[in-house]
Design a protein around this motif. Sequence first.
Motif, short mmCIF file in Angstrom:
data_model
loop_
_atom_site.label_atom_id
_atom_site.label_comp_id
_atom_site.label_asym_id
_atom_site.label_seq_id
_atom_site.Cartn_x
_atom_site.Cartn_y
_atom_site.Cartn_z
N GLN A 16 3.42 -6.69 -3.74
CA GLN A 16 4.49 -7.70 -3.66
C GLN A 16 5.77 -7.22 -4.33
O GLN A 16 6.86 -7.40 -3.78
CB GLN A 16 4.03 -9.02 -4.26
N ILE A 17 5.64 -6.61 -5.49
CA ILE A 17 6.82 -6.08 -6.18
C ILE A 17 7.45 -4.97 -5.34
O ILE A 17 8.67 -4.88 -5.19
CB ILE A 17 6.48 -5.59 -7.60
N ALA A 18 6.61 -4.11 -4.78
CA ALA A 18 7.11 -3.02 -3.93
C ALA A 18 7.86 -3.58 -2.73
O ALA A 18 8.94 -3.09 -2.39
CB ALA A 18 5.96 -2.13 -3.48
N PHE A 19 7.32 -4.61 -2.10
CA PHE A 19 7.97 -5.21 -0.92
C PHE A 19 9.36 -5.74 -1.28
O PHE A 19 10.34 -5.44 -0.59
CB PHE A 19 7.10 -6.35 -0.36
N VAL A 20 9.45 -6.50 -2.36
CA VAL A 20 10.74 -7.06 -2.78
C VAL A 20 11.72 -5.95 -3.16
O VAL A 20 12.89 -5.99 -2.81
CB VAL A 20 10.55 -8.06 -3.95
N THR A 21 11.22 -4.94 -3.86
CA THR A 21 12.08 -3.84 -4.30
C THR A 21 12.63 -3.06 -3.11
O THR A 21 13.83 -2.81 -3.02
CB THR A 21 11.31 -2.89 -5.25
N VAL A 22 11.75 -2.69 -2.19
CA VAL A 22 12.17 -1.94 -1.01
C VAL A 22 13.17 -2.75 -0.19
O VAL A 22 14.23 -2.25 0.23
CB VAL A 22 10.97 -1.50 -0.15
N MET A 23 12.85 -4.02 0.03
CA MET A 23 13.73 -4.89 0.81
C MET A 23 15.11 -4.98 0.15
O MET A 23 16.14 -4.85 0.82
CB MET A 23 13.11 -6.29 0.91
N SER A 24 15.13 -5.19 -1.16
CA SER A 24 16.39 -5.30 -1.89
C SER A 24 17.21 -4.01 -1.79
O SER A 24 18.40 -4.04 -1.49
CB SER A 24 16.09 -5.63 -3.36
N HIS A 35 8.35 4.56 -0.59
CA HIS A 35 7.46 3.90 -1.55
C HIS A 35 6.15 4.68 -1.65
O HIS A 35 5.54 5.03 -0.64
CB HIS A 35 7.18 2.46 -1.10
N PHE A 36 5.73 4.92 -2.88
CA PHE A 36 4.44 5.54 -3.18
C PHE A 36 3.67 4.58 -4.07
O PHE A 36 4.23 4.00 -5.00
CB PHE A 36 4.63 6.89 -3.88
N GLU A 37 2.38 4.43 -3.81
CA GLU A 37 1.56 3.44 -4.54
C GLU A 37 1.03 3.94 -5.87
O GLU A 37 0.38 3.18 -6.57
CB GLU A 37 0.41 2.97 -3.65
N GLY A 38 1.28 5.18 -6.23
CA GLY A 38 0.79 5.68 -7.50
C GLY A 38 1.41 7.02 -7.85
O GLY A 38 2.16 7.61 -7.06
N GLY A 39 1.05 7.49 -9.04
CA GLY A 39 1.62 8.72 -9.56
C GLY A 39 1.31 9.95 -8.74
O GLY A 39 2.22 10.73 -8.42
N GLN A 40 0.05 10.17 -8.40
CA GLN A 40 -0.30 11.38 -7.67
C GLN A 40 0.34 11.42 -6.28
O GLN A 40 0.90 12.45 -5.90
CB GLN A 40 -1.83 11.55 -7.57
N PRO A 41 0.29 10.32 -5.52
CA PRO A 41 0.99 10.37 -4.23
C PRO A 41 2.50 10.66 -4.39
O PRO A 41 3.09 11.37 -3.57
CB PRO A 41 0.76 8.97 -3.64
N ALA A 42 3.10 10.14 -5.45
CA ALA A 42 4.53 10.40 -5.69
C ALA A 42 4.77 11.87 -5.99
O ALA A 42 5.72 12.47 -5.48
CB ALA A 42 5.03 9.53 -6.84
N LEU A 43 3.92 12.46 -6.81
CA LEU A 43 4.05 13.88 -7.11
C LEU A 43 3.88 14.71 -5.84
O LEU A 43 4.63 15.67 -5.61
CB LEU A 43 3.01 14.31 -8.16
N PRO A 110 10.52 -9.63 -14.49
CA PRO A 110 11.05 -9.69 -13.13
C PRO A 110 12.54 -9.38 -13.12
O PRO A 110 13.26 -9.70 -14.05
CB PRO A 110 10.78 -11.13 -12.71
N PHE A 111 12.98 -8.75 -12.06
CA PHE A 111 14.39 -8.38 -11.91
C PHE A 111 15.01 -9.23 -10.82
O PHE A 111 14.32 -9.86 -10.02
CB PHE A 111 14.52 -6.88 -11.56
N ASP A 112 16.33 -9.25 -10.78
CA ASP A 112 17.07 -9.99 -9.76
C ASP A 112 17.29 -9.07 -8.56
O ASP A 112 18.01 -8.08 -8.66
CB ASP A 112 18.42 -10.44 -10.33
N PRO A 113 16.66 -9.37 -7.42
CA PRO A 113 16.82 -8.51 -6.24
C PRO A 113 18.27 -8.37 -5.79
O PRO A 113 18.64 -7.35 -5.21
CB PRO A 113 15.99 -9.22 -5.16
#
Length: 130
Positions: A16-24, A35-43, A110-113
Amino acid sequence: MADDLKRVMLVEDDEQIAFVTVMSLEEIGGFEVMHFEGGQPALDGFDSFAPQIVLMDVMMPGMDGPETLSRLRQNPKAKDIPVVFMTAKAQTHEVKSYLEMGATGVIIKPFDPMTLSDHVRSFWKEGTAA
């Protein structure tokens, strides 16, 4: 210079946080977000995406944000890329420790989108200043 920011990597395990962040970031900021769901996929995906800034959750299963940052800095292409932690764990001593680890800044959840893109641009300018 801030208008040159285009590619943002998001490392966030909460869907949910990823969805709002990406959309914003895409809709308001006009950024290209991967978007990556974790550290290893990001690396694993860092080099192929070549982000200009990384937004990263602190608390993730497996490899947490601080460990991911440490391992990311071992990649010569990532050593100077601004990394901003996104977290609800933002007491003064926690923020200080994130900055000491090499983070450029901290965005508190929480942040302001509506203002997230402005914060990201500010951190990018700060992290890329000569």
